[in-house]
Scaffold this motif. Structure first.
Motif, PDB file in Angstrom:
ATOM      1  N   MET A   1       0.852  -1.191   0.000  1.00 16.53           N
ATOM      2  CA  MET A   1       0.000   0.000   0.000  1.00 16.53           C
ATOM      3  C   MET A   1       0.891   1.245   0.000  1.00 16.53           C
ATOM      4  O   MET A   1       1.802   1.334   0.811  1.00 16.53           O
ATOM      5  N   GLU A   3       1.778   5.442   0.295  1.00 18.52           N
ATOM      6  CA  GLU A   3       1.462   6.335   1.412  1.00 18.52           C
ATOM      7  C   GLU A   3       0.066   6.955   1.291  1.00 18.52           C
ATOM      8  O   GLU A   3      -0.661   7.051   2.274  1.00 18.52           O
ATOM      9  N   ARG A   6      -2.535   4.656   2.419  1.00 17.04           N
ATOM     10  CA  ARG A   6      -2.519   4.560   3.884  1.00 17.04           C
ATOM     11  C   ARG A   6      -3.235   5.755   4.508  1.00 17.04           C
ATOM     12  O   ARG A   6      -4.008   5.610   5.466  1.00 17.04           O
ATOM     13  N   VAL A   7      -2.970   6.944   3.956  1.00 18.68           N
ATOM     14  CA  VAL A   7      -3.621   8.144   4.491  1.00 18.68           C
ATOM     15  C   VAL A   7      -5.139   8.043   4.298  1.00 18.68           C
ATOM     16  O   VAL A   7      -5.922   8.302   5.221  1.00 18.68           O
ATOM     17  N   GLU A   9      -6.947   5.390   3.973  1.00 15.15           N
ATOM     18  CA  GLU A   9      -7.487   4.382   4.896  1.00 15.15           C
ATOM     19  C   GLU A   9      -7.685   4.990   6.289  1.00 15.15           C
ATOM     20  O   GLU A   9      -8.728   4.796   6.921  1.00 15.15           O
ATOM     21  N   ALA A  10      -6.681   5.734   6.742  1.00 16.68           N
ATOM     22  CA  ALA A  10      -6.770   6.337   8.079  1.00 16.68           C
ATOM     23  C   ALA A  10      -7.922   7.340   8.144  1.00 16.68           C
ATOM     24  O   ALA A  10      -8.672   7.389   9.128  1.00 16.68           O
ATOM     25  N   LEU A  11      -8.096   8.130   7.085  1.00 17.96           N
ATOM     26  CA  LEU A  11      -9.172   9.133   7.090  1.00 17.96           C
ATOM     27  C   LEU A  11     -10.537   8.448   7.152  1.00 17.96           C
ATOM     28  O   LEU A  11     -11.430   8.887   7.888  1.00 17.96           O
ATOM     29  N   SER A  28      -5.872  15.382   1.711  1.00 15.81           N
ATOM     30  CA  SER A  28      -4.562  14.787   1.427  1.00 15.81           C
ATOM     31  C   SER A  28      -3.717  15.694   0.532  1.00 15.81           C
ATOM     32  O   SER A  28      -2.569  15.361   0.219  1.00 15.81           O
ATOM     33  N   GLU A  29      -4.285  16.786   0.073  1.00  9.51           N
ATOM     34  CA  GLU A  29      -3.597  17.705  -0.843  1.00  9.51           C
ATOM     35  C   GLU A  29      -3.077  17.018  -2.089  1.00  9.51           C
ATOM     36  O   GLU A  29      -1.901  17.158  -2.457  1.00  9.51           O
TER      37      GLU A  29
ATOM     38  N   GLY C  52      -2.575   2.273   6.979  1.00  3.69           N
ATOM     39  CA  GLY C  52      -2.953   3.550   7.573  1.00  3.69           C
ATOM     40  C   GLY C  52      -3.484   3.363   8.981  1.00  3.69           C
ATOM     41  O   GLY C  52      -3.603   4.300   9.749  1.00  3.69           O
ATOM     42  N   VAL C  53      -3.827   2.131   9.290  1.00  2.58           N
ATOM     43  CA  VAL C  53      -4.373   1.800  10.606  1.00  2.58           C
ATOM     44  C   VAL C  53      -3.447   0.769  11.236  1.00  2.58           C
ATOM     45  O   VAL C  53      -2.954  -0.120  10.541  1.00  2.58           O
ATOM     46  N   THR C  66      -5.164   5.105  14.099  1.00  5.84           N
ATOM     47  CA  THR C  66      -4.553   5.540  12.846  1.00  5.84           C
ATOM     48  C   THR C  66      -3.044   5.702  13.026  1.00  5.84           C
ATOM     49  O   THR C  66      -2.560   6.040  14.097  1.00  5.84           O
ATOM     50  N   ALA C  70      -0.942   9.760   8.780  1.00  6.81           N
ATOM     51  CA  ALA C  70      -2.151  10.445   8.300  1.00  6.81           C
ATOM     52  C   ALA C  70      -2.494  11.679   9.127  1.00  6.81           C
ATOM     53  O   ALA C  70      -3.505  12.343   8.871  1.00  6.81           O
ATOM     54  N   ALA C  73      -3.247  15.133   7.320  1.00  8.22           N
ATOM     55  CA  ALA C  73      -4.454  15.069   6.493  1.00  8.22           C
ATOM     56  C   ALA C  73      -5.691  14.968   7.375  1.00  8.22           C
ATOM     57  O   ALA C  73      -6.720  15.589   7.089  1.00  8.22           O
ATOM     58  N   ARG C  76      -6.628  18.289   8.675  1.00  5.56           N
ATOM     59  CA  ARG C  76      -7.279  19.112   7.648  1.00  5.56           C
ATOM     60  C   ARG C  76      -8.731  18.685   7.439  1.00  5.56           C
ATOM     61  O   ARG C  76      -9.632  19.499   7.312  1.00  5.56           O
TER      62      ARG C  76
END
Lengths: 190, 246, 190
Positions: A1, A3, A6-7, A9-11, A28-29, C52-53, C66, C70, C73, C76
Motif C-alpha cells: 500500500m 502512502e 494509507r492516508v 485508509e486512516a481518514l 490529502s492535498e 494507515g491503521v 490511525t 495520516a 491530512a 485538515r
C-alpha cells in the motif's frame, strides 16, 4: 500500500460519516484522480470475504464498515440494538419520500389513503428523513437524509430502481380491470 | 381475508365488494346513492366474524374506501361555474380511482424493495467511535454562519406544544380521540345546557372539528343530545335530551 | 485471514475503547488461546509502516488506531466544520441546550419525550455543544460552544431570538424550563 492509500485508509477509519473523493483529495492535498487510484488499491485490500472490515461506497462517499461475518459477535460485544426493521407503514412512507421528495405529509397520506403521522414521526426521529422547507400551501416538506442512504447501502439516490419497475405489468393491470369488469357482468346476468 | 370475499348487503347494492367497485367504475352504481358508512360497517362486521385482522387487506380496504369517500365528497360539492377544478365527471372519477389504486400499488412494492435492502444491509456496521481528542476541535477560523437561529426557536416552539395525544393501534393514529371529544361535549352540555357547535370546537384544528362532529353523531345516536341547524351553513345548536347522564 | 481473525478485526474496528482478550473471546464464543492466535495473525496484517491503521496493545487490551502518517491530512479533514442540515431531533436537542444551558442529557430526554443519545452524540461530534461539568446528581451537563455561535451567526447567546414567535401559548408565564418539561412529560404519556 502506498502512502496515499494509507492516508486515505486512516481518514476513512476516523471519519464518522462517509467521505467524498473531493474531501479526501482536499485533506490529502492531491488530485481527485490520485484518490480514486488509492481507493482502488484499498478496495483490493478490503476485497469482501477476506477481511473483517470492508470498503463501501455509500451516501455519496466512501466508508469502512464491518463485514456481516462479525455481526453476531458485534451484537454481543456492543450490546447495542441494530436499527429496528421498518413496519409496513414506515416502509411505505419512506418509499414515497425517497421517490417523490420533497413531499408533504398530506401528499403522503393521499397516496397511502391513511393518515401517516406516526410513521412519519418515527422516520424523523430515526433521522432517515428530515424537513426540507415548506410547500407553497405551508405544509412541511420531507426528504431523505444521508443516513438513509447509508442504512440502505445506497451510494446515492440515483441508485434507487426506477419506480416504474414496481408497477403492475400492463398485463396485470389489464387483468385487474378485466377481473373487475367480468365480476360486473356476472352480476348483471344474475 | 381477501377483499373480494366481503359480501355486502346495502340499500343500492348486494354482492361482493370487488363487484361494487367494478360497478362504480362502470357507473352502473351511482356513487352518490351509495352509503359508504354501510360498507365500512359491513367490513367491520366481517372482521369481527372472522376474528382476525389481515393488515394487508385492511390497508387495501382503507385505501379504496378513502378514495371512494373523497370522490363522493367531490361529486357532492356544489359546482361553481368558474371553478373547473371541482367539476369531476363520473368517468373521470372512475379513472382517478383506478389510477390511485395503481399509484399506491407502486409504492407498496417499492416499500417491499426498501425493506429488503435494509435487511440485506443489516450485517454492515459503521464505526461511531468519537474522534481522538486532539482532532476533535473544528477550527473556528473556518466556520461561517450557515444555520438560521430561527430553526432553533421553531424547534423550541414545537417542544412547547402539548400534543392532543392518544395512541391507537397501528395504522390510523388519529391525533384526537373520540372519547375525549365526547367527554368535552358532555361537560359543555352539562355545564351550559345549550351550546353551539362552534363553541365545542373553539380554536380547534380541522381534525378536532371532524372528530367533534363524530362525537355529536354519537351523542345523538345514544339519545343524549339533539341538534338543529335552521339554515345551511348556519350555526348548529345542540341541546341535551332527557337521557343525558347527570 | 481465518474467520476468527476477521471477527476480531471487526470487533476492534467498532469498539471506541481497547478490548480485552477475555471480552473478545466471550463475544466470539471461543477460548482465549484462539483469540491470542487470531491477534497474532492480525498483527502481521497490521505491521506498522504498511497500513494507515495499526494494531496497538494498550492498557486493558487491543485497539486499532490511525498511523501518524495520516496526522496532517486528518487534521485538515476534521478542521472544517461539518454542517449538513440539522435533523428535527438535532435541532430540538440543540435548541434545548442553547436556551436552557447548562442542561443534562436526562433532562433533554424528558423534554423531548424520547431518548436523544444519537442526536446529542452528533452535536458533540460536530462540536456545536460540549460538556460543561456535572450536575449535583452526577449527570454530565452540556452547553453550546463558540463554534455554535459562529455557525448560527450569533455574536453572543443573548442574541438568540425570543421564543415568543413560535410559542403556542406565549401567555403562559411559567419558567421556560418548567414549561418544556411539562409539555415533554405530556408527550411521553401520549
Amino acid at each position: 500500500m502506498n502512502e496515499l492509500a494509507r492516508v486515505v485508509e486512516a481518514l476513512l477509519f476516523l471519519s464518522p460519516e462517509p467521505v467524498s473523493v473531493a474531501d479526501l483529495a482536499e485533506a490529502s492535498e492531491v488530485g481527485e484522480g490520485e484518490v480514486v487510484e488509492a481507493l482502488a488499491r484499498l478496495r483490493e485490500h478490503y476485497a469482501e470475504g477476506f477481511r473483517g472490515v470492508v470498503l463501501r461506497e455509500v451516501a455519496g462517499g466512501f466508508a469502512l464498515a464491518t463485514d456481516p461475518v462479525a455481526e453476531t459477535a458485534a451484537r454481543r460485544l456492543m450490546a447495542r440494538p441494530r436499527t429496528p426493521p421498518l413496519t409496513q407503514a414506515q416502509a411505505e412512507c419512506l418509499a414515497i419520500v425517497a421517490y417523490l421528495q420533497p413531499i408533504s405529509r398530506p401528499e403522503i397520506a393521499r397516496i397511502r389513503g391513511v393518515a401517516s403521522e406516526s410513521a412519519v414521526a418515527t422516520l424523523l426521529e430515526r433521522a432517515t428523513i428530515e424537513e426540507s422547507g415548506r410547500s407553497r400551501f405551508g405544509a412541511v416538506l420531507y426528504r431523505t437524509t444521508p443516513l438513509f442512504e447509508r442504512l440502505f447501502g445506497l451510494s446515492g439516490l440515483d441508485e434507487l430502481p426506477e419506480p416504474a419497475r414496481f408497477d403492475p405489468s400492463p398485463e396485470d393491470e389489464a387483468d385487474l380491470r378485466e377481473r373487475l369488469l367480468r365480476a360486473g357482468e356476472a352480476r348483471a346476468e344474475a | 381475508m381477501p377483499l373480494p370475499a366481503l359480501e355486502l348487503d346495502l340499500e343500492v347494492f348486494q354482492g361482493p365488494f370487488d363487484l361494487l367497485l367494478a360497478l362504480v367504475l362502470r357507473e352502473e352504481v351511482d356513487l352518490l346513492e351509495l352509503d359508504l358508512a354501510e360498507v365500512v360497517i359491513a367490513y367491520l362486521d366481517h372482521l369481527e366474524q372472522t376474528g382476525r385482522l389481515d393488515l394487508e387487506s385492511t390497508t387495501e380496504f382503507l385505501v379504496l374506501i378513502a378514495a371512494l369517500l373523497e370522490l363522493k365528497s367531490r361529486l357532492m360539492l356544489p359546482r361553481e361555474e368558474d371553478d373547473e377544478a371541482l367539476e369531476l365527471t363520473a368517468p373521470e372519477a372512475a379513472d382517478e380511482l383506478l389510477a390511485r389504486m395503481l399509484e399506491y400499488a407502486r409504492y407498496r412494492a417499492a416499500a417491499g424493495h426498501l425493506r429488503g435492502r435494509l435487511e440485506a444491509e443489516s450485517g454492515f456496521r459503521y464505526r461511531s467511535a468519537p474522534l481522538p481528542a486532539h482532532l476533535r476541535r473544528a477550527s473556528l477560523a473556518e466556520a461561517r454562519a450557515v444555520y438560521d437561529p430561527e430553526r432553533l426557536t421553531r424547534a423550541l416552539g414545537d417542544l412547547l406544544r402539548t400534543p392532543p395525544a392518544l395512541e391507537t393501534p397501528h395504522m390510523a393514529r388519529p391525533a384526537v380521540s373520540l372519547e375525549r371529544r365526547l367527554a368535552h361535549m358532555r361537560a359543555l352540555l352539562a355545564g351550559r345546557g345549550r351550546v353551539s357547535f362552534d363553541d365545542c370546537v373553539a380554536d380547534a384544528d380541522r381534525m378536532t372539528e371532524a372528530v367533534t362532529l363524530f362525537a355529536l353523531l354519537e351523542l345523538y345516536k345514544a339519545g343524549e343530545a339533539a341538534w338543529e341547524q335552521p339554515e345551511a351553513f348556519g350555526p348548529i345548536e345542540i341541546r341535551p335530551t332527557e337521557r343525558t347522564p347527570a
